[in-house]
Motif scaffolding. Structure first.
Motif, PDB file in Angstrom:
ATOM      1  N   UNK A  46       0.819  -1.207   0.000  1.00 35.35           N
ATOM      2  CA  UNK A  46       0.000   0.000   0.000  1.00 35.35           C
ATOM      3  C   UNK A  46       0.856   1.261   0.000  1.00 35.35           C
ATOM      4  N   UNK A  47       1.996   1.207   0.692  1.00 38.18           N
ATOM      5  CA  UNK A  47       2.894   2.371   0.687  1.00 38.18           C
ATOM      6  C   UNK A  47       3.447   2.619  -0.705  1.00 38.18           C
ATOM      7  N   UNK A  48       3.866   1.552  -1.403  1.00 36.89           N
ATOM      8  CA  UNK A  48       4.356   1.709  -2.776  1.00 36.89           C
ATOM      9  C   UNK A  48       3.237   2.146  -3.708  1.00 36.89           C
ATOM     10  N   UNK A  49       2.031   1.666  -3.460  1.00 33.44           N
ATOM     11  CA  UNK A  49       0.904   2.063  -4.321  1.00 33.44           C
ATOM     12  C   UNK A  49       0.572   3.541  -4.154  1.00 33.44           C
ATOM     13  N   UNK A  50       0.739   4.081  -2.949  1.00 35.33           N
ATOM     14  CA  UNK A  50       0.499   5.511  -2.741  1.00 35.33           C
ATOM     15  C   UNK A  50       1.385   6.348  -3.651  1.00 35.33           C
ATOM     16  N   UNK A  51       2.635   5.931  -3.787  1.00 33.97           N
ATOM     17  CA  UNK A  51       3.564   6.663  -4.647  1.00 33.97           C
ATOM     18  C   UNK A  51       3.189   6.502  -6.112  1.00 33.97           C
ATOM     19  N   UNK A  52       2.693   5.322  -6.490  1.00 37.51           N
ATOM     20  CA  UNK A  52       2.229   5.133  -7.865  1.00 37.51           C
ATOM     21  C   UNK A  52       0.976   5.960  -8.135  1.00 37.51           C
ATOM     22  N   UNK A  53       0.079   5.987  -7.162  1.00 39.04           N
ATOM     23  CA  UNK A  53      -1.170   6.726  -7.336  1.00 39.04           C
ATOM     24  C   UNK A  53      -0.903   8.221  -7.491  1.00 39.04           C
ATOM     25  N   UNK A  54       0.103   8.729  -6.782  1.00 37.44           N
ATOM     26  CA  UNK A  54       0.429  10.153  -6.887  1.00 37.44           C
ATOM     27  C   UNK A  54       0.924  10.513  -8.283  1.00 37.44           C
ATOM     28  N   UNK A  55       1.497   9.561  -8.983  1.00 37.31           N
ATOM     29  CA  UNK A  55       2.024   9.806 -10.343  1.00 37.31           C
ATOM     30  C   UNK A  55       1.172   9.120 -11.404  1.00 37.31           C
ATOM     31  N   UNK A  56      -0.100   8.890 -11.105  1.00 40.91           N
ATOM     32  CA  UNK A  56      -0.944   8.121 -12.030  1.00 40.91           C
ATOM     33  C   UNK A  56      -1.120   8.810 -13.370  1.00 40.91           C
ATOM     34  N   UNK A  57      -1.187  10.145 -13.385  1.00 41.09           N
ATOM     35  CA  UNK A  57      -1.336  10.864 -14.651  1.00 41.09           C
ATOM     36  C   UNK A  57      -0.122  10.649 -15.547  1.00 41.09           C
ATOM     37  N   UNK A  58       1.024  10.500 -14.949  1.00 38.34           N
ATOM     38  CA  UNK A  58       2.255  10.271 -15.707  1.00 38.34           C
ATOM     39  C   UNK A  58       2.399   8.813 -16.137  1.00 38.34           C
ATOM     40  N   UNK A  59       1.895   7.872 -15.341  1.00 36.34           N
ATOM     41  CA  UNK A  59       2.119   6.452 -15.600  1.00 36.34           C
ATOM     42  C   UNK A  59       1.096   5.856 -16.561  1.00 36.34           C
ATOM     43  N   UNK A  60      -0.179   6.229 -16.412  1.00 36.71           N
ATOM     44  CA  UNK A  60      -1.229   5.623 -17.224  1.00 36.71           C
ATOM     45  C   UNK A  60      -1.163   6.207 -18.634  1.00 36.71           C
ATOM     46  N   UNK A  61      -1.063   5.347 -19.610  1.00 35.98           N
ATOM     47  CA  UNK A  61      -0.956   5.772 -21.008  1.00 35.98           C
ATOM     48  C   UNK A  61      -2.345   6.030 -21.592  1.00 35.98           C
ATOM     49  N   UNK A  62      -2.378   6.968 -22.553  1.00 34.13           N
ATOM     50  CA  UNK A  62      -3.636   7.281 -23.215  1.00 34.13           C
ATOM     51  C   UNK A  62      -4.124   6.098 -24.047  1.00 34.13           C
ATOM     52  N   UNK A  63      -3.188   5.292 -24.533  1.00 31.28           N
ATOM     53  CA  UNK A  63      -3.555   4.113 -25.324  1.00 31.28           C
ATOM     54  C   UNK A  63      -4.402   3.143 -24.508  1.00 31.28           C
TER      55      UNK A  63
END
Length: 347
Positions: A313-330
């Motif tokens: 969950x701690x690692x997911x918090x960091x991923x969630x904070x950068x979700x706009x950068x990580x999730x591709x439009x494709x």
């Protein structure tokens, strides 16, 4: 072979105009059968023997178990040559028998032909094969591990170290050589050798193989297995595919692809630098399965990765904070939705 008429006398070639056929039937194409048991070529139409004393060109692997009343399975030839064992293929062996004389002769020959070093190698090879088969690593990994262990034994390296630790280090490096990386924790669960000891042996074996390659070269060992080692580490992207397959998702291929790409992009997030690849891989799988729409609880994914739920969950918090950068439009165009991603509770 006699050259055909009109052919160049400078070379010999087969005369394709001649066809072997039965002189009585004269069938074209001929209906001839080679009977290797009698050594004859027989016409099946009339039964005439056209040729005799033919040579059996088939494989020499034959057994005569039916001719023996003791239940043995003697073969005309030995087993395939094992490149990891020295001078054991061309020696004569005493077959096992029920009589006391057979047992004494077999025991005496084993004691005479196999010294302590050879017996130790054979025992280590059996343990390596059994460990690799326990987690389906494949024959390439077991052969590479046996090769490394043979080099260590040949050069008297790491003398005095427990054999279990050396075997664990050999399997760890062999996995990396064959692009099937395993973590220290997985090797610990497999061999019961501590993670600290596996890491220590791994570093020593790594330096040993690099020095051996520099001094003797790649082909100096006489074995066909790869001896060099590339200094690569296990990343979160290397673990995603295996963990996804073990979790039993219905859309396994899509989730594995998305989680692997998330893990590759997560390497650029400074906040995740230095975190364990296990926790990063679990967090990427957790986000990917929700993106695809096949949800799994974080506790289940954490258990499969071998980390705590809080770490994921701690690692997911960091991923969630950068979700706009990580999730591709494709991905969004393919039907995935950002709304499916679970929100992080603010503390």
């Amino acid at each position: 072979m006699v050259p055909p008429p009109g052919a160049d006398s400078g070379g010999y070639q087969e005369d394709l105009s001649n066809t072997l056929c039965c002189p009585d039937c004269r069938e074209i194409p001929p209906n001839l059968v080679e009977e290797f048991s009698s050594g004859d070529v027989v016409c099946t139409s009339c039964g005439r023997v056209v040729g005799s004393r033919i040579i059996d060109t088939r494989s020499e692997w034959r057994t005569f178990a039916n001719d023996d009343q003791n239940g043995d399975d003697p073969s005309r030839v030995g087993g395939p040559r094992d490149e990891f064992v020295d001078d054991e293929q061309l020696a004569t062996t005493v077959a096992f028998g029920e009589s006391k004389a057979h047992k004494i002769l077999s025991r005496t020959q084993n004691n005479a032909n196999q010294d302590k070093q050879q017996k130790g190698l054979m025992q280590a090879y059996k343990e390596i094969v059994s460990l690799c088969e326990a987690i389906n690593m494949g024959q390439n990994v077991s052969n590479a591990a046996k090769h490394i262990f043979k080099l260590v034994d040949k050069h008297k390296f790491m003398k005095g170290k427990p054999q279990e630790a050396v075997i664990a280090g050999c399997i760890f490096i062999a996995c990396r050589q064959n692009n099937v990386p395993r973590t220290f924790r997985e090797i610990f669960n497999l061999t019961s050798v501590s993670k600290k000891e596996v890491g220590r042996v791994f570093k020593q074996l790594q330096n040993f193989l690099q020095k051996l390659q520099e001094t003797e070269g790649e082909g100096a060992t006489g074995l066909n297995t790869v001896t060099n080692y590339e200094n690569t580490s296990v990343g979160a992207e290397d673990l995603c595919g295996r963990y996804v397959s073990q979790l039993g998702f219905k859309q396994q291929q899509k989730i594995a692809k998305v989680s692997k790409e998330l893990a590759e992009q997560a390497n650029n997030i400074a906040a995740l630098a230095g975190r364990s690849p296990l926790s990063v891989a679990a967090a990427c799988i957790y986000m990917a399965c929700h993106l695809v729409g096949e949800k799994r609880p974080s506790a289940l994914i954490a258990k499969q990765a071998g980390v705590s739920d809080g770490t994921v969950k701690t690692a997911y918090k960091l991923l969630f904070a950068s979700r706009e950068q990580l999730v591709k439009q494709q991905w969004l165009d393919e039907g995935m939705s950002m709304d499916n991603i679970p929100q992080v509770q603010q503390t």
